[in-house]
Enzyme design. Sequence first.
Site, PDB file in Angstrom:
ATOM      1  N   ASN A   9       0.892  -1.251   0.136  1.00 25.69           N
ATOM      2  CA  ASN A   9      -0.167   0.074   0.094  1.00 25.69           C
ATOM      3  C   ASN A   9       0.901   1.265   0.125  1.00 25.69           C
ATOM      4  OD1 ASN A   9      -1.912   2.205   0.716  1.00 25.69           O
ATOM      5  ND2 ASN A   9      -2.259   1.462   2.520  1.00 25.69           N
ATOM      6  N   LYS A  11       0.058   4.173  -0.219  1.00 23.92           N
ATOM      7  CA  LYS A  11      -0.684   5.420   0.354  1.00 23.92           C
ATOM      8  C   LYS A  11      -0.207   6.697  -0.602  1.00 23.92           C
ATOM      9  CE  LYS A  11       0.169   3.283   4.768  1.00 23.92           C
ATOM     10  NZ  LYS A  11       0.116   3.720   6.081  1.00 23.92           N
ATOM     11  N   HIS A  97      -9.451   1.144   5.223  1.00 25.78           N
ATOM     12  CA  HIS A  97      -8.217   1.387   5.655  1.00 25.78           C
ATOM     13  C   HIS A  97      -8.387   2.254   6.638  1.00 25.78           C
ATOM     14  CE1 HIS A  97      -4.208   2.647   6.407  1.00 25.78           C
ATOM     15  NE2 HIS A  97      -3.619   1.599   5.820  1.00 25.78           N
ATOM     16  N   GLU A  99      -6.737   4.673   8.138  1.00 28.84           N
ATOM     17  CA  GLU A  99      -6.517   6.117   7.697  1.00 28.84           C
ATOM     18  C   GLU A  99      -7.842   6.868   7.150  1.00 28.84           C
ATOM     19  OE1 GLU A  99      -3.031   5.772   5.598  1.00 28.84           O
ATOM     20  OE2 GLU A  99      -1.936   4.997   7.222  1.00 28.84           O
ATOM     21  N   GLU A 169      -5.483  -4.974  10.288  1.00 27.46           N
ATOM     22  CA  GLU A 169      -4.542  -3.985  10.749  1.00 27.46           C
ATOM     23  C   GLU A 169      -4.759  -3.437  12.017  1.00 27.46           C
ATOM     24  OE1 GLU A 169      -2.531  -2.836   6.823  1.00 27.46           O
ATOM     25  OE2 GLU A 169      -4.258  -1.507   7.094  1.00 27.46           O
ATOM     26  N   GLY A 175       2.464   2.128  10.515  1.00 26.93           N
ATOM     27  CA  GLY A 175       3.255   3.362  10.510  1.00 26.93           C
ATOM     28  C   GLY A 175       3.971   3.689  11.855  1.00 26.93           C
ATOM     29  N   SER A 215       3.318  -2.387  10.323  1.00 29.83           N
ATOM     30  CA  SER A 215       4.685  -2.183  10.632  1.00 29.83           C
ATOM     31  C   SER A 215       5.392  -3.666  10.081  1.00 29.83           C
ATOM     32  CB  SER A 215       4.928  -1.921  12.055  1.00 29.83           C
ATOM     33  OG  SER A 215       4.768  -0.472  11.986  1.00 29.83           O
TER      34      SER A 215
HETATM   35  C1  PEP Z   1      -0.863   0.298   6.120  1.00 29.84           C
HETATM   36  O1  PEP Z   1      -0.963   1.300   6.075  1.00 29.84           O
HETATM   37  O2  PEP Z   1      -1.528  -0.489   5.331  1.00 29.84           O
HETATM   38  C2  PEP Z   1       0.337  -0.485   6.557  1.00 29.84           C
HETATM   39  C3  PEP Z   1       0.345  -1.681   7.041  1.00 29.84           C
HETATM   40  O3  PEP Z   1       1.221   0.461   6.924  1.00 29.84           O
HETATM   41  P1  PEP Z   1       2.799   0.077   7.586  1.00 29.84           P
HETATM   42  O4  PEP Z   1       3.245  -1.172   7.082  1.00 29.84           O
HETATM   43  O5  PEP Z   1       3.455   1.299   7.199  1.00 29.84           O
HETATM   44  O6  PEP Z   1       2.550   0.115   8.917  1.00 29.84           O
END
Ligand code: PEP
Length: 255
Positions: A9, A11, A97, A99, A169, A175, A215
């Site tokens: 992803n 973003k 997601h 966000e 998630e 992040g 992460s």
């Molecule tokens: C995401 O935003 O879907 C995600 C998993 O981000 P990160 O791997 O940066 O934590």
Amino acid sequence: MRPFIVAGNWKMNKTLEEGLTLVREVLARFERTPPNTTVVFAVPCPLLQAISEVLRERQGFYLAAQNCHHEEQGAYTGEVSAAMLVSVGAQYVILGHSERRQYFRETHEQLARKVTVALRHNLTPIFCCGEPLAVRERNHHLPYVARQLRASLFHLSETDLRRVVIAYEPVWAIGTGKTASSAQAQEMHAAIRQLVAKRYSSETAQAIPILYGGSCNAQNASQLFQQPDVDGGLIGGASLRADEFSAIICAARST
Ligand code: PEP
């Protein structure tokens, strides 16, 4: 056997040139994806068509958008429809997601409609769920995620649910550099499978891919991917570098 899926992803990162370079660098490392492994690039909308052309005829590599509108078309300035995404080569779409839930106030009801419209256009939804830190600290994470699934996925027929990919998630892991432990991921993935079994059937629960996101990186991927109910990863930051993302794809092969 459930497919193994590694989805990056991006973003709101990468210009067209940067995105093309990244995809070409990843493709250069693989003649084909590891056995039974699907790789998905979830890229910003303006990059979809060009990247779709680069991915054409590369078996096992697919393209995703990061959102779509819940209406078919109309006066929604700035929005993008499922039909538009398909017309520029997307096969998957990330929906729900955290966000989008947090910054754009997407509701359970809107997400249910997005899932329906995506499936109508043969886009595979990668449906995200996951609890914030305060919910985890109160030990309410299982009912919290159950509610997200019931509200936005469980209106689907069994046949349609089988066309969905779920991504767990935990919001506190996205992040932040704090990954869920393998045990925490496995607990939630097994609970999601149980919920699906209860609402639909154990066959469907066993068939549906459930990805972990938060992460995930080249160091921790193989441990997470070894969990019996973890069928791959949704990767944010670590998908922005070809070497790191490629190492995560290879971790899929080693499980
Ligand atoms: C995401 O935003 O879907 C995600 C998993 O981000 P990160 O791997 O940066 O934590």
